[in-house]
Design an enzyme around this catalytic site. Sequence first.
Site, PDB file in Angstrom:
ATOM      1  N   LYS A   1      29.637  13.503  17.794  1.00 43.01           N
ATOM      2  CA  LYS A   1      28.835  14.461  18.117  1.00 43.01           C
ATOM      3  C   LYS A   1      27.588  14.081  18.183  1.00 43.01           C
ATOM      4  O   LYS A   1      26.649  14.487  19.085  1.00 43.01           O
ATOM      5  CB  LYS A   1      29.225  15.708  17.927  1.00 43.01           C
ATOM      6  CG  LYS A   1      30.370  16.445  17.733  1.00 43.01           C
ATOM      7  CD  LYS A   1      30.780  17.681  16.342  1.00 43.01           C
ATOM      8  CE  LYS A   1      30.432  17.343  15.387  1.00 43.01           C
ATOM      9  NZ  LYS A   1      31.354  16.971  14.740  1.00 43.01           N
TER      10      LYS A   1
ATOM     11  N   ARG B   1      31.421  26.836  14.570  1.00 36.98           N
ATOM     12  CA  ARG B   1      32.606  25.975  14.259  1.00 36.98           C
ATOM     13  C   ARG B   1      33.575  27.116  13.627  1.00 36.98           C
ATOM     14  O   ARG B   1      34.473  26.633  13.158  1.00 36.98           O
ATOM     15  CB  ARG B   1      32.071  25.811  12.767  1.00 36.98           C
ATOM     16  CG  ARG B   1      31.952  24.247  12.797  1.00 36.98           C
ATOM     17  CD  ARG B   1      31.012  23.893  12.048  1.00 36.98           C
ATOM     18  NE  ARG B   1      31.147  22.204  11.428  1.00 36.98           N
ATOM     19  CZ  ARG B   1      30.630  21.623  11.457  1.00 36.98           C
ATOM     20  NH1 ARG B   1      29.370  21.690  11.552  1.00 36.98           N
ATOM     21  NH2 ARG B   1      30.544  20.223  10.640  1.00 36.98           N
TER      22      ARG B   1
ATOM     23  N   ARG C   1      29.542   4.692   8.562  1.00 39.29           N
ATOM     24  CA  ARG C   1      28.611   5.429   8.226  1.00 39.29           C
ATOM     25  C   ARG C   1      27.039   5.393   7.921  1.00 39.29           C
ATOM     26  O   ARG C   1      27.024   5.164   6.600  1.00 39.29           O
ATOM     27  CB  ARG C   1      28.685   6.852   9.032  1.00 39.29           C
ATOM     28  CG  ARG C   1      27.643   7.368   9.301  1.00 39.29           C
ATOM     29  CD  ARG C   1      27.805   9.189   9.831  1.00 39.29           C
ATOM     30  NE  ARG C   1      28.439   9.750   8.910  1.00 39.29           N
ATOM     31  CZ  ARG C   1      28.625  10.647   9.326  1.00 39.29           C
ATOM     32  NH1 ARG C   1      28.219  11.310  10.768  1.00 39.29           N
ATOM     33  NH2 ARG C   1      29.064  11.637   8.564  1.00 39.29           N
TER      34      ARG C   1
ATOM     35  N   ARG D   1      25.258   9.593   4.166  1.00 37.39           N
ATOM     36  CA  ARG D   1      25.802  10.667   3.612  1.00 37.39           C
ATOM     37  C   ARG D   1      26.690  11.203   2.292  1.00 37.39           C
ATOM     38  O   ARG D   1      27.546  10.267   2.097  1.00 37.39           O
ATOM     39  CB  ARG D   1      26.057  11.614   4.746  1.00 37.39           C
ATOM     40  CG  ARG D   1      24.768  12.512   5.702  1.00 37.39           C
ATOM     41  CD  ARG D   1      25.949  12.640   6.720  1.00 37.39           C
ATOM     42  NE  ARG D   1      25.953  13.744   6.909  1.00 37.39           N
ATOM     43  CZ  ARG D   1      26.303  14.440   7.974  1.00 37.39           C
ATOM     44  NH1 ARG D   1      26.235  14.283   9.023  1.00 37.39           N
ATOM     45  NH2 ARG D   1      28.340  15.159   7.873  1.00 37.39           N
TER      46      ARG D   1
ATOM     47  N   ARG E   1      36.968  18.415   5.038  1.00 34.99           N
ATOM     48  CA  ARG E   1      36.187  18.289   6.022  1.00 34.99           C
ATOM     49  C   ARG E   1      36.427  18.570   7.562  1.00 34.99           C
ATOM     50  O   ARG E   1      36.803  19.544   9.087  1.00 34.99           O
ATOM     51  CB  ARG E   1      35.025  17.573   6.070  1.00 34.99           C
ATOM     52  CG  ARG E   1      33.405  17.754   5.741  1.00 34.99           C
ATOM     53  CD  ARG E   1      32.921  16.698   5.824  1.00 34.99           C
ATOM     54  NE  ARG E   1      32.138  16.106   6.976  1.00 34.99           N
ATOM     55  CZ  ARG E   1      31.489  15.103   6.889  1.00 34.99           C
ATOM     56  NH1 ARG E   1      31.177  14.479   6.303  1.00 34.99           N
ATOM     57  NH2 ARG E   1      31.308  14.856   8.283  1.00 34.99           N
TER      58      ARG E   1
END
Length: 210
Positions: free
Chosen positions: A13, A88, A123, A156, A167
């Site tokens: 996203k 969300r 990431r 992160r 998540r």
Amino acid sequence: MKIIFLGAPGAGKGTQADIIADRLGIPTISTGAIIREALKNGTEMGLKAKKFIEAGELVPDDVVIGIIKERLAKSDCQNGFILDGFPRTVPQAEALDSMGVALDKVVSIEVPDEKIVERMSGRRVCAKCGASYHIAFNPSKDGKTCDKCSEELTVRKDDAPEVVLSRLEVYHSTTEPLKDYYSLKGILKLVDGVGSVDEISCRTLSALEV
Ligand code: AP5
Ligand code: MG
């Protein structure tokens, strides 16, 4: 254009929102990025959100709805925006409706869970501007610093494997039902999120009909 990007954690996203927002000349609004910035600055809202974000749970609706109300009131949102990571939950979507926001399109970037785990483990993010890279699939030019602001890239905290699983669970149980919510309004577009970053951008632009 007023656009929402839906999708699992790590679906791309943020990556696509940055590319498409540049292309359309509108801002990207990422609730995750706003919350991380508040955390970094130790604000009251950041402190409230800390335990939720670090556990991979959703921050309470009233907190994020407040963030969005404040952000959408700014002048740069007049010609449109991309919402990345909001809404969300169904109550968040209803709150957006009651703010009178007339959405053009909701794009759901579809990526299977197995691929998500692979993406999250590689990431790297810029702690200053929030840009997202991947060590193998989407590296920065030198592999260490951000292409845009030369800041060191970091991992992160919520990308730890056990937090990613939580998540993903939250996404399937609480956020994915929004696909039905927007499908009933006739504005949902599903985009296959497996492929190169460029391929997904092309698919997204064509789903947006721009
Ligand atoms: P948020 O920051 O929104 O995280 P998220 O939704 O979990 O999504 P991510 O940012 O992890 O992934 P992404 O889809 O942006 O993927 P990216 O482009 O980085 O939210 C974090 C937390 O904040 C939440 O858990 C919650 O606690 C809180 N929060 C935020 N909003 C909230 C709300 N509305 N209500 C309540 N709580 C809220 O890509 C991922 C990786 O894949 C990168 O390494 C990237 O380089 C790579 N990649 C991208 N595209 C491709 C591709 N095509 N092929 C291969 N790799 C790719
Ligand atoms: Mg993101």
